[in-house]
Structure formats: structure tokens, C-alpha cells
Design a protein around this motif. Structure first.
Motif, PDB file in Angstrom:
ATOM      1  N   GLN A  44       0.804  -1.219   0.000  1.00 24.94           N
ATOM      2  CA  GLN A  44       0.000   0.000   0.000  1.00 24.94           C
ATOM      3  C   GLN A  44       0.839   1.273   0.000  1.00 24.94           C
ATOM      4  O   GLN A  44       0.510   2.236  -0.686  1.00 24.94           O
ATOM      5  N   ASN A  48      -0.175   3.335  -3.202  1.00 23.71           N
ATOM      6  CA  ASN A  48      -0.917   4.567  -2.928  1.00 23.71           C
ATOM      7  C   ASN A  48      -0.309   5.758  -3.648  1.00 23.71           C
ATOM      8  O   ASN A  48      -0.981   6.744  -3.916  1.00 23.71           O
ATOM      9  N   SER A  80      -7.334  -1.166   5.704  1.00 26.42           N
ATOM     10  CA  SER A  80      -6.757  -0.669   4.455  1.00 26.42           C
ATOM     11  C   SER A  80      -5.710  -1.638   3.921  1.00 26.42           C
ATOM     12  O   SER A  80      -5.526  -1.770   2.710  1.00 26.42           O
ATOM     13  N   HIS A 136     -11.317   3.131   4.243  1.00 33.27           N
ATOM     14  CA  HIS A 136     -11.151   1.912   3.440  1.00 33.27           C
ATOM     15  C   HIS A 136     -12.118   0.827   3.901  1.00 33.27           C
ATOM     16  O   HIS A 136     -12.716   0.130   3.087  1.00 33.27           O
ATOM     17  N   GLN A 140     -14.639   0.764   1.018  1.00 35.23           N
ATOM     18  CA  GLN A 140     -14.135  -0.278   0.121  1.00 35.23           C
ATOM     19  C   GLN A 140     -14.570  -1.669   0.601  1.00 35.23           C
ATOM     20  O   GLN A 140     -14.886  -2.523  -0.210  1.00 35.23           O
ATOM     21  N   ASP A 216      -8.790   0.233  11.935  1.00 38.70           N
ATOM     22  CA  ASP A 216      -7.638   0.515  11.085  1.00 38.70           C
ATOM     23  C   ASP A 216      -6.497   1.152  11.876  1.00 38.70           C
ATOM     24  O   ASP A 216      -6.561   2.331  12.219  1.00 38.70           O
TER      25      ASP A 216
ATOM     26  N   ASN B 353     -10.233   8.698   0.124  1.00 44.45           N
ATOM     27  CA  ASN B 353     -11.252   8.233   1.069  1.00 44.45           C
ATOM     28  C   ASN B 353     -12.551   7.807   0.381  1.00 44.45           C
ATOM     29  O   ASN B 353     -13.343   7.069   0.944  1.00 44.45           O
TER      30      ASN B 353
END
Lengths: 247, 453
Positions: A44, A48, A80, A136, A140, A216, B353
């Protein structure tokens, strides 16, 4: 269930207590839990920032370590990282075993809510906690219904899990806005990121809670950093600590 | 190379009370939007339908453009196709000059910002008056908009009072919004009456009717278009919709999502010139077809410019609209132009986000498009914030279990021995946050010791 733990690098090296709580909790719930050495980053940090090529060797090393021990599910206490591990194993590797591995990685909340639903009796805990629904996980992984969406029956899987703890009072900040961590965003955009983290802590504090509880660790690290800097009377904890305590 | 976004926000973020005021003003729009969206149980279905309809438009552009053009011509309008900004500006200047026009009143159009129309017309001696109140304020301040729907949202009423006192003669120190609005209306009325041409944007261009929709809250587009004998409407070619039902769907969503109103106050459908008058439409490409050829970028052209993604963006709200390089700020601006290597930090003015994706009425994958721009810039080695240098190194360290373990152990030791005062002076992360207190050992180490292999 036979579970392999995926302990993301930040948790492994800076929040080992989250990994221990996760391990103990899953064992108390009757699962066989193993942890394999050699786990790296989900990639990540690099992906990212768009650096897909730079993330490949890390993702492959993680995949190899996780494949060492056969299991029914891989569980990680970091939303995440789960999103990134799934996505990166799929898109950055061509090894079929990695692709099927990606399909059985679960974040701890979704594992306890959807895959092996928590039905253990839990001890009471008198505490007021404020839920940190990080983006996330929220948008997500669908750990909750984001406030933007028009849904007849909104869900919140973290709340559903924690509400099983007798005497626990659960609150939420007024908004499910990003806490401002965002990986390297927290360094690159230090002013905006710092302001977002401060606003988020203030929102949690305004609920009257004693602790911020989330899924998280990276967001919790950012909020914890503000709490420590300002000397705010709030505990910041991963929800595995709560559940382990009462199981 | 322009300044980084992080650097550009510094002036704005230095005044925290103003940041809070700005953020609250935009959150009020988001809250009103939520109320309106939630008043329609079918909202999510409308988003899906609108998204598919706009995908249909993007994949049938040539046919729709031709259909729209021939229907408009049959209705008595003149249609011009402009390849780029230069051609657009020349066409508009040509229409005005051929007819000896000297003064143009225009309603709000982001397209005219994109192609820098006003300076071009002024060069040709044509006076241009913005008639949207927010845009007029900015024109008097000689400042660009900071938002695509509420362009002067960064200004307080006291600042507008001062400006109006200086420019249109309101009382010194007056900041009552009603008083200022009445004064603006009176001064604007003189401009409307003395103009000899009008320009509007286009919210939706209806292909099978040869008509177009203009939505405003102030009625200024209508006031402009109904007075002089010449009306020029300008539009990006993605504004097309197949039919009136499609336009109606977007009209149900546009104002609700933008400002939390069930509808804009004035919604006009222009279908033909008035008797004795002329109606021209200029349709612009300006790079759109090239960018649409990239599937991972094309969906930005579903956008209907409601600005909801900007209102919900936590970075925009705290950094202000003038902190961006591209003239459209916030998520949609980053999604359109975040791959510009000259402003390479823009794509990082985002925490990924995803709130923007969820409010978008046509489901533009904003988050994914911004992430895609990061990938493109990484491939071109055009990364901001020293990432070209440290990312390859990070990749090596994180790719090796031993290397990662050693680096993290060193970080734990570093944080343990470094005095707090020094930690706070590193900047970046620690400008407003403490580092975590490092544990004695990693989980992997603990596991090996306590659980064996």
C-alpha cells in the motif's frame, strides 16, 4: 476454522499488542490460528503513490509467507491493508495461488461478522466508546453504510459486533469523514492532514466517549498522535483489544 | 513546475478560524444534499440510471453530435463545432464582430473559464459582464472562481461589502446580504439593458429535440438571453443527452446534489431563436475526444458539474479552491487534470477516502481516476514530494522481510532515543502529531519466542 494471521508491517513493528489481541481472541473463539514468519507489506505504501512496480516484490514476499501454512481464511486486523493486499495480489502477481489467496483474506470485523459470526457470550464492560469508521473499511470493504448513500437499512458491522458486549455504550462522531491519515498524505500534506486529524479527534471527544475504537491501526496511529500531542483524555484502541478483554 | 499543493494551502490553512468557517459553509451544502437525496427512496437507482445513460452518450458521441446539430439547425439555430479553445474563441469573437456587437452579458459557464474566453473578447474590444452574482463579484475582484457552483464561497459578506462599496457605491461598512444583493441587482440591471448580445452555458443538450437546458437560481441567464437579439450558447460536447427524459433525470439530480434544492429556480429549455433574433451554439472538443480514448480516464466526461464531490472533499474544504493548479478544484478537477506533470502534486491532494464517489450523481469513479493519474506520473518518473527518490528504496526495503525487519527495528530504536523536542521539530507528520511510542519487540519476535515456529 483454520486461520492464518496476516499481520501488516505497521502492526507487527509498532502495535504488536493488536496482533496478540487478535491471535488470542480468535483462539478463544475456538479457531486454530497460525502465524508465518517473513510477512512484509501489502504494498500500500508504494501503490498509494502509484508506484506499482516498486510494490511487486513486497506483495510477492507477503504472498509467499502467507502460503506457507494451509488455511481456510487469512485474517488481518487492519482494513486498508486488507484492501491493498487483495487488490495487489490480484493485479501485481501472475501466480494463480496468489490470486486464490487474495479471495480468502478478510479483515477481522468482516471475519467476525460475516464469515464466522461471533456468537460467544461476552463479559460485560462498562465503558463508552466512539467508533472510528475508517474510509477503506467503510467504503471499500463495506464495514458500514457510508453517510452519502441512500440505503433503507444502513449497516455498521463494527457496531453490530461491539453491541454484543453487555453494558458497553457505543457512540459515533457526527461525521464519517476521513481522519486525514492517507498514508504518505500525512507527511506530504502535513497541514491539511494534521487539521483533519485534529477535527476528527475533536468530533470523537464531543461524543463524551472515553475511548476511540476502530479497525484501522494506521488511522488510529494518526488520531493517537493528536491525542498524545494535545494531552486529550481519550484512549485510542483497536477493537480487538475490547473483544479480547471480554471474551 | 508549479508549487506543490501542500505549499499552496499554507496561506489558507494559517487562519484556522477561516478554514473552519469555509469547511462549515460547504458541509452545510453537503448536509442539504443528503436531506434531498434521502427524500427520494429511488436515489441510488437514479444514480445508476444516470451513469448508464451518460456512458451511452460517451459511447455514441458521433451519432448524437450529428443528430443534435441537424435538429438544432432544423429548429433555426446555427451550430458551430470548435476543435479547441482557440477555435472556440475565434468563432465567438467572429459572431460578435460580424454583427458589430460591443457588449456581452454572460451567465455562468465553466467552459468559458476553461477556454479563457473573456480576455480574448476584451482584446477584440468587446465588453463582457458576468451576470451570475458570484461570478460578478469575482470579476470585480479580478479573481478566478474557487468552486464550480458557488464560485465566491471563499469570501465573507464583509469582504463583499467592501468590494461593492468601492466598485458600485454601496454604503461604507454595509454587509447585509439582502442590501448588497439588491445593490448588485440594480447595477446589473443597467448592464442587461445596455448589452447587445448574451451568452449562456448549457446544462444538457437534448439530441433528439435539438434543444438545450439552462439551469440557474438567479434567472440571469434568461434575463440575458431574452433581451438582445443575439444569444450564443457554448458547451463541451459531453453535455449531450439522448432525449428529454434523460435531461429530466439529470434535472431531478443536479440541484438536489449541488445545493440541496429540489430544483434550480429557473430551468429554461431553448428550442429555437425568438422571431427576428439569432441563436448560436458552439460545441467544443478541446482535448475531450483524445482523453476519452483512454478508458481509465473517459468516465470523467459523465460529470454534470454539480460540485457535490467538491463539497464533500475534506481536503478541498480545508485547503480552499485557490490551492489547485487546474481551474476546476477538488476531486473532479483532480480527476480531469491530475496527470499534468507540470502540477504533479495535485493528484496527491487526496486521501483516496472515496466520499466523492458516493455523492457523484453519475458515478464518476473519481477515486480510481485520481489513483490512475498517480500511476501515470509514477511511470513517467514525475512524482512529487521526493517520491522519485525514496519510493524505489522503499520498494526494496519492504520487499525483503529481513530488510523490513531491520529498518523497522532501527525506527523503533530511533524513536526511543530521540528526545520528544527533536521529534516535534522534524515537521511533516510530527507537525501536529506525536509518533507512536515504540514497543520493545515486534509481534513476529514475540511469536517466535512464545509460540515457536
Amino acid at each position: 476454522m483454520k486461520i492464518a494471521l496476516f499481520i501488516p508491517c505497521l502492526v507487527n513493528h509498532f502495535y504488536p499488542e493488536i496482533a496478540r489481541d487478535t491471535l488470542e481472541l480468535l483462539e478463544k473463539l475456538g479457531h486454530g490460528v497460525s502465524y508465518t514468519q517473513g510477512q512484509t507489506c501489502c504494498g500500500q505504501l508504494m501503490t498509494n503513490s502509484g508506484c506499482l512496480d516498486q510494490a511487486r516484490s513486497s506483495v510477492e514476499a507477503l504472498g509467499k509467507a502467507l502460503l506457507k501454512e494451509p488455511c481456510d481464511a487469512v485474517v488481518a486486523p487492519a482494513a486498508s491493508c486488507v484492501v491493498a493486499a487483495r487488490e495487489n495480489l490480484e493485479r501485481l502477481t501472475s501466480f494463480e495461488d496468489f490470486h486464490s489467496l487474495a479471495g480468502k483474506i478478510f479483515e477481522l470485523t468482516e471475519f467476525l461478522h460475516d464469515i464466522a459470526p461471533l456468537d460467544h457470550p461476552l463479559k460485560p464492560l462498562r465503558k463508552t466508546v466512539s467508533l472510528q469508521m475508517s474510509c477503506h473499511g467503510l467504503r471499500q470493504l463495506g464495514l458500514g453504510t457510508a453517510s452519502e448513500l441512500v440505503v433503507a437499512r444502513p449497516v455498521n458491522k463494527l457496531q453490530a459486533l461491539l453491541s454484543r458486549i453487555p453494558e458497553l455504550t457505543i457512540t459515533q462522531p457526527s461525521r464519517d469523514e476521513c481522519c486525514g491519515f492517507g498514508g504518505t498524505f500525512s507527511v506530504d500534506e502535513r497541514d491539511i492532514s494534521g487539521k483533519m486529524a485534529n477535527d476528527k479527534v475533536a468530533d470523537h471527544l464531543a461524543t463524551g466517549a472515553e475511548a476511540i475504537v476502530g479497525y484501522d491501526p494506521s488511522c488510529l496511529m494518526s488520531l493517537g498522535g493528536v491525542v498524545s500531542r494535545k494531552g486529550i483524555p481519550l484512549e485510542v484502541m483497536h477493537f480487538s483489544a475490547l473483544l479480547n478483554q471480554v471474551t | 513546475m508549479s508549487q506543490t499543493h501542500a505549499r499552496k494551502v499554507e496561506t489558507f490553512t494559517a487562519d484556522e478560524a477561516r478554514v473552519d468557517w469555509h469547511s462549515a459553509a460547504l458541509l452545510a451544502l453537503r448536509d442539504k444534499r443528503d436531506l434531498q437525496a434521502k427524500s427520494l427512496p429511488e436515489w441510488e437507482q437514479m444514480r445508476e440510471t444516470a451513469s448508464r445513460m451518460k456512458l451511452y452518450v460517451l459511447s455514441h458521441l458521433p451519432e448524437l453530435l450529428e443528430q443534435f446539430t441537424s435538429n438544432c439547425e432544423a429548429n433555426g439555430m446555427e451550430v458551430h463545432w470548435a476543435r479547441d479553445a482557440k477555435e472556440h474563441n475565434e468563432i465567438v469573437a467572429g459572431i460578435l464582430k460580424e454583427r458589430g456587437k460591443k457588449k456581452l452579458v454572460k451567465s455562468k459557464s465553466m467552459l468559458t473559464e476553461e477556454v479563457h474566453l473573456v480576455p480574448h473578447l476584451e482584446k477584440h474590444g468587446i465588453e463582457c459582464i458576468e451576470t451570475d452574482l458570484g461570478e460578478r463579484i469575482l470579476q470585480l475582484r479580478e479573481e478566478p472562481p474557487s468552486h464550480i457552483v458557488v464560485p465566491a464561497i471563499h469570501l465573507k459578506k464583509e469582504e463583499i461589502g467592501e468590494l461593492f462599496h468601492e466598485k458600485i457605491g454601496t454604503q461604507a461598512g454595509a454587509s447585509d446580504p439582502t442590501y448588497l444583493t439588491h445593490a448588485a441587482r440594480e447595477s446589473m440591471r443597467q448592464e442587461f439593458l445596455s448589452a447587445d448580445a448574451a451568452m449562456t452555458g448549457v446544462n444538457m443538450a437534448i439530441a433528439d429535440e435539438g434543444a438545450f437546458v439552462v439551469c440557474t437560481n438567479e434567472g440571469n441567464a434568461d434575463m440575458g438571453a431574452h433581451l438582445p437579439d443575439l444569444h450564443i450558447a457554448v458547451m463541451g460536447m459531453e453535455k449531450l443527452v439522448p432525449d428529454a427524459d434523460s435531461a429530466a433525470l439529470l434535472m431531478r439530480m443536479l440541484a438536489r446534489n449541488a445545493t440541496g434544492q429540489p430544483s434550480t429556480s429557473y430551468n429554461s429549455i431553448f428550442g429555437a431563436p425568438r422571431p427576428g433574433c439569432q441563436l448560436h451554439i458552439v460545441i467544443v472538443d478541446n482535448g475531450r475526444s483524445l482523453r476519452m480514448a483512454d478508458r481509465r480516464h473517459a468516465e470523467i466526461y459523465k460529470c454534470i458539474r454539480c460540485g457535490a464531490c467538491i463539497n464533500t472533499c475534506p481536503v478541498y474544504r480545508r485547503g480552499g479552491g485557490h490551492s489547485y493548479d487546474y481551474f476546476i478544484p477538488g476531486p473532479i478537477g483532480l480527476a480531469i487534470a491530475g496527470d499534468n506533470p507540470e502540477a504533479n502534486s495535485e493528484a496527491w491532494a487526496c486521501t483516496l477516502n472515496g466520499s466523492c464517489n458516493n455523492v457523484c450523481p453519475v458515478k464518476v469513479p473519481l477515486r480510481e481516476t485520481i489513483a490512475y493519474h498517480r500511476e501515470q506520473l509514477a511511470q513517467q518518473k514525475q512524482l512529487p514530494y521526493h517520491k522519485n527518490a525514496y519510493m524505489p528504496l522503499a520498494g526494496k526495503i519492504f520487499g525483503s522481510p529481513r530488510g523490513l525487519s531491520m529498518a523497522m527495528a532501527a525506527a523503533r530504536v530511533g524513536l526511543r532515543i530521540m528526545p520528544q523536542t527533536l521529534q516535534r521539530r522534524i515537521g511533516g507528520w510530527s507537525k501536529s502529531r506525536d509518533f507512536p511510542k515504540p514497543p520493545a519487540e515486534s509481534f513476529a519476535h514475540w511469536y517466535r519466542k512464545n509460540r515457536g515456529e
